[in-house]
Design a protein around this motif. Structure first.
Motif, PDB file in Angstrom:
ATOM      1  N   PRO A   1       9.814 -31.423  73.037  1.00  7.72           N
ATOM      2  CA  PRO A   1       8.609 -31.093  73.193  1.00  7.72           C
ATOM      3  C   PRO A   1       8.456 -29.827  72.178  1.00  7.72           C
ATOM      4  O   PRO A   1       9.188 -29.254  71.849  1.00  7.72           O
ATOM      5  CB  PRO A   1       8.884 -30.233  74.725  1.00  7.72           C
ATOM      6  N   SER A   3       6.273 -26.734  70.473  1.00  8.28           N
ATOM      7  CA  SER A   3       5.872 -25.452  71.307  1.00  8.28           C
ATOM      8  C   SER A   3       4.399 -25.459  71.680  1.00  8.28           C
ATOM      9  O   SER A   3       3.630 -26.319  70.934  1.00  8.28           O
ATOM     10  CB  SER A   3       5.840 -23.987  70.531  1.00  8.28           C
ATOM     11  N   SER A  15       1.883 -27.312  77.671  1.00  9.47           N
ATOM     12  CA  SER A  15       3.071 -27.598  76.956  1.00  9.47           C
ATOM     13  C   SER A  15       2.782 -29.082  76.440  1.00  9.47           C
ATOM     14  O   SER A  15       2.014 -29.943  76.907  1.00  9.47           O
ATOM     15  CB  SER A  15       4.212 -27.663  77.838  1.00  9.47           C
ATOM     16  N   VAL A  17       4.098 -32.642  74.470  1.00 11.27           N
ATOM     17  CA  VAL A  17       5.170 -33.391  74.141  1.00 11.27           C
ATOM     18  C   VAL A  17       4.623 -34.410  72.964  1.00 11.27           C
ATOM     19  O   VAL A  17       3.419 -34.910  72.998  1.00 11.27           O
ATOM     20  CB  VAL A  17       5.397 -34.212  75.378  1.00 11.27           C
ATOM     21  N   THR A  34      -0.386 -33.224  76.369  1.00 10.78           N
ATOM     22  CA  THR A  34      -0.357 -31.963  76.630  1.00 10.78           C
ATOM     23  C   THR A  34      -0.543 -31.673  78.326  1.00 10.78           C
ATOM     24  O   THR A  34      -1.214 -32.500  78.966  1.00 10.78           O
ATOM     25  CB  THR A  34      -1.549 -31.154  76.255  1.00 10.78           C
ATOM     26  N   ARG A  43       7.075 -25.265  84.924  1.00 12.30           N
ATOM     27  CA  ARG A  43       6.850 -25.523  83.665  1.00 12.30           C
ATOM     28  C   ARG A  43       7.988 -25.371  82.602  1.00 12.30           C
ATOM     29  O   ARG A  43       8.324 -26.337  81.900  1.00 12.30           O
ATOM     30  CB  ARG A  43       5.920 -24.750  83.153  1.00 12.30           C
ATOM     31  N   GLN A  44       8.736 -24.270  82.911  1.00 17.80           N
ATOM     32  CA  GLN A  44      10.042 -23.923  82.092  1.00 17.80           C
ATOM     33  C   GLN A  44      10.901 -24.927  82.423  1.00 17.80           C
ATOM     34  O   GLN A  44      11.704 -25.265  81.422  1.00 17.80           O
ATOM     35  CB  GLN A  44      10.412 -22.501  82.478  1.00 17.80           C
ATOM     36  N   TRP A  46      10.655 -27.986  83.461  1.00 18.07           N
ATOM     37  CA  TRP A  46      10.352 -29.377  82.620  1.00 18.07           C
ATOM     38  C   TRP A  46      10.543 -29.374  81.253  1.00 18.07           C
ATOM     39  O   TRP A  46      11.149 -30.173  80.563  1.00 18.07           O
ATOM     40  CB  TRP A  46       8.871 -29.679  82.710  1.00 18.07           C
ATOM     41  N   ILE A  47      10.395 -28.098  80.440  1.00 22.56           N
ATOM     42  CA  ILE A  47      10.415 -28.313  79.049  1.00 22.56           C
ATOM     43  C   ILE A  47      12.125 -28.097  79.003  1.00 22.56           C
ATOM     44  O   ILE A  47      12.750 -28.929  78.091  1.00 22.56           O
ATOM     45  CB  ILE A  47       9.933 -26.806  78.485  1.00 22.56           C
ATOM     46  N   GLN A  48      12.806 -27.289  79.620  1.00 25.24           N
ATOM     47  CA  GLN A  48      14.306 -27.483  79.627  1.00 25.24           C
ATOM     48  C   GLN A  48      14.906 -28.745  79.571  1.00 25.24           C
ATOM     49  O   GLN A  48      15.831 -29.123  78.849  1.00 25.24           O
ATOM     50  CB  GLN A  48      14.848 -26.202  80.658  1.00 25.24           C
ATOM     51  N   ARG A  51      14.304 -30.956  76.767  1.00 24.90           N
ATOM     52  CA  ARG A  51      15.182 -30.533  75.786  1.00 24.90           C
ATOM     53  C   ARG A  51      16.461 -31.249  75.870  1.00 24.90           C
ATOM     54  O   ARG A  51      16.946 -31.706  74.932  1.00 24.90           O
ATOM     55  CB  ARG A  51      15.003 -29.042  75.404  1.00 24.90           C
TER      56      ARG A  51
END
Ligand SMILES: Nc1ncnc2c1ncn2[C@@H]1O[C@H](COP(=O)(O)OP(=O)(O)OP(=O)(O)O)[C@@H](O)[C@H]1O
Ligand SMILES: CCCCCCCCCCCCC/C=C/[C@@H](O)[C@H](CO)NC(=O)CCCCC
Ligand SMILES: [Ca+2]
Length: 460
Positions: A1, A3, A15, A17, A34, A43-44, A46-48, A51
Motif C-alpha cells: 500500500p 501512503s 488508503s 493500494v 482507494t 484501517r491501520q 488493514w494497512i499493517q 504490508r
C-alpha cells in the motif's frame, strides 16, 4: 500500500493500494484502488496486514543495483528510468543504487571487480541487448571467478549466477526483453521486477582455440547478420534505423561464405525447431534435460549466406515471431539455422517470412538443427594464423574488387554477430549452458480468454 494520495476529510483519510493490471499485447499497467474506512483502528490494521503480507514475499527484490546506458537506442535511457521506472520502484519500497555508465564496458567491469553484490537482490539494466550482454558478462565472469571456474576451458561446467537481472528496454532491437516479456515497454518490465518474477535463461559460451571469447544469449550470426552488424556499427548516429539501412545494403551485396559446421544434436529432448508450439510462461517443454546417451556429431559443408544460432526465439518488433519461433528460453539448446547460397529472390522470400507467420525453414536451401554444441571452420582457415590470413585476405579481395569493380566475388570471411557485438575470429566453438542466468520475467503469457479470472491482480 502507498501512503494516502490525498485526505478526503482529516478524520477519514483514504488508503490506496497500487496493483498490476494486464492490458493488451502483454502490457502491464499500474492501477490504484482507494479504500475509505471510518474506523481508524481497522484501517491501520488493514494497512499493517497488507504490508506484512508483501514483506513476507521473499521473491520480491528490496535492493537493486541499476545501470543506465545513456547512449543506447534513441539515447533516452536516463529519461525513461527517471520518469517511468524510478517512481514505481519507490512506490514498491525498493531502494536502488543507480550508475549511469560513462563508457562502454563500464557496467561489465564494475560488476566483475568492484560491485558489492551481497548488498543487492538483483541488477537492473536500462539499455538494449548490448547493455544486457555487458551485465551478463560481468555477472557470469564474477561468479566463475568467485567459484574458481576457468572460463577458457570450453568443456567446463559454469556456475549459475544467483542475482536476477531486470531489463528496462531502451535499445535498438531489445530482443531479449521482447522474447521474455512479450513487449518492449519500460513500465511492464519494471512491474515484472517489482513482483519478483524469475525466468531462467540459457547462455552460450564462445571459444576460439581454447580461449574464451564471449557469451551469447540471443543470436550468434555469421554471414548476413554479421555483415549487417559490421556495416551498421559505422552508422550508430542513425540510431535504430541503422539496421534497416545496413540490412538492405547487405541484402543487395549478397555475399556467401564457405566452411564446415559440425554440431552435436540434442536428440533427447521433446521439442524441435519446426514445432508449431511456442515457449510460453507456465509448464512447458522448457527445462534442462540430461543427455542419456552419446550421439555422434553431424557435419554440414558448403557455401552459406547465413549461419545463425538462436538460443531463444529472438522475437523483436522487427520480427514478432523471431529467427527461430519455436526456440526455448531455458532448455539447454540452441537452434542452428543454415541458409545455403541461393538466389537473391529466394533469400528475400526467406527474410520476409521472418516478418509474417509463414515458416522460414520450409525452403530447400534452409536447414535447422536443435543442438547442444557446434563448431564453425571457414574453408580458408587451417591453422592459428587465421587472423593474419583474414587481414591479408581482406586486403587481397579489396584490391581485386578495386581492380574489377564489376566482379561479384564474395570475401573469404564474414564476422560473427554475437548479440550485437562483432567477434574477432571466424572459427569458433560454441556450447550451451542451460539456465546459467535468471531474469526478472516470466516468459510470454498466453493471452487468456477471460483475463480477470485467469490472472488475478497483484498488489505492489
Ligand atoms: N556510456 C557509454 N558510452 C558509450 N557506449 C556505451 C556506454 N554504456 C554502454 N555502452 C555500450 O553501448 C552499446 C550499445 O548499447 P545498447 O545495447 O544499450 O543499445 P543498442 O545497441 O542501441 O541496442 P540493441 O543492442 O538492442 O540493438 C553496448 O555495446 C554498450 O557496451
Ligand atoms: C530486406 C528485408 C529484411 C527483413 C529482415 C527481417 C529479419 C529480422 C530478424 C531480426 C532478428 C534479430 C536478432 C537479434 C539480434 C540482436 O542480438 C542484435 C543486438 O541487438 N541485433 C542485431 O544484430 C540487429 C539485426 C537486424 C537485422 C536486420
Ligand atoms: Ca534455448
Amino acid at each position: 500500500p502507498s501512503s494516502p494520495l490525498y485526505p478526503v476529510t482529516p478524520s477519514r483519510p483514504p488508503s490506496t493500494v497500487s496493483y498490476v493490471e494486464r492490458a493488451r499485447q502483454h502490457r502491464w499497467r499500474c492501477s490504484d484502488v482507494t479504500f475509505h474506512c471510518s474506523d481508524g483502528a481497522l484501517r491501520q490494521q488493514w494497512i499493517q496486514t497488507i504490508r506484512e503480507q508483501l514483506t513476507a514475499l521473499t521473491s520480491r527484490p528490496k535492493h537493486l543495483l541499476v545501470y543506465i546506458n545513456p547512449y543506447g537506442g534513441k539515447q533516452q535511457g536516463e529519461c525513461i528510468y527517471e520518469q517511468k521506472v524510478a517512481p514505481l520502484f519507490a512506490c514498491a519500497s525498493i531502494s536502488t543504487d543507480v550508475i549511469v555508465t560513462e563508457h562502454a564496458n563500464h557496467a561489465r567491469d564494475h560488476l566483475k571487480t568492484e560491485a558489492e553484490l551481497k548488498k543487492y537482490d538483483g541488477v537492473v539494466c536500462v539499455g538494449g541487448d548490448g547493455m544486457f550482454s555487458e551485465i551478463v558478462h560481468g555477472l557470469v565472469s564474477r561468479t566463475q571467478r568467485d567459484n574458481g571456474v576457468d572460463q577458457n576451458s570450453p568443456e567446463e561446467k559454469l556456475v549459475p549466477c544467483s542475482l536476477r537481472i531486470g531489463i528496462i528496454p531502451a535499445g535498438s532491437t531489445d530482443c531479449i526483453c521482447y522474447a521474455t516479456v512479450g513487449i518492449n515497454d519500460p513500465v511492464t518490465s519494471a512491474l515484472h521486477v517489482i513482483v519478483g518474477d524469475s525466468q531462467p535463461m540459457d547462455v552460450c559460451s564462445v571459444h576460439h582455440n581454447n580461449t574464451f571469447l564471449r557469451y551469447s544469449i540471443s543470436l550468434l550470426g555469421y554471414g548476413f547478420y554479421g555483415d549487417v552488424l559490421a556495416d551498421s556499427e559505422r552508422k550508430r548516429w542513425m540510431g535504430p534505423a541503422r539496421y534497416d539501412f545496413s540490412g538492405f545494403k547487405t541484402f543487395l551485396t549478397h555475399h556467401h561464405y564457405e566452411g564446415a559446421v559440425s554440431f552435436l544434436p540434442a536428440t533427447d529432448i521433446l521439442g524441435t525447431p519446426r514445432d508449431k508450439t511456442r515457449c510460453r510462461a507456465g509448464p512447458n517443454l522448457c527445462f534442462c534435460s540430461i543427455p542419456e546417451y552419446e550421439v555422434g556429431w553431424g557435419v554440414v559443408r558448403g557455401k552459406f549466406l547465413a549461419i545463425n544460432a538462436a538460443s531463444m526465439s529472438c522475437a523483436c518488433p522487427r520480427s514478432p515471431m523471431g529467427l527461430s519461433p519455436a526456440a526455448h528460453l531455458a532448455d539447454g539448446t540452441t537452434d542452428l539455422i543454415l541458409v545455403r547460397k541461393c538466389s537473391r529472390f529466394n533469400f528475400l522470400r526467406h527474410l520476409l517470412r521472418h516478418t509474417s507467420k509463414d515458416d522460414q525453414f520450409d525452403m530447400t536451401f534452409v536447414e535447422v538443427h536443435r543442438v547442444r554444441r557446434f563448431r564453425f571452420t571457414p574453408r580458408h582457415c587451417q591453422n592459428d594464423s587465421e587472423l593474419d590470413l583474414r587481414e591479408n585476405g581482406k586486403q587481397l579481395f579489396s584490391q581485386i574488387c578495386r581492380d574489377h569493380p564489376a566482379c561479384s566475388c564474395s570475401p573469404a570471411y564474414s564476422s560473427w554477430n554475437c548479440d550485437g557485438e562483432i567477434l574477432p575470429h571466424a572459427a569458433i566453438e560454441v556450447g550451451v549452458h542451460c539456465q546459467l542466468i535468471k531474469l526478472f520475467a516470466r516468459g510470454i503469457e498466453e493471452q487468456p480468454l477471460f483475463e480477470d479470472l485467469a490472472n488475478p491482480p497483484c498488489a505492489l
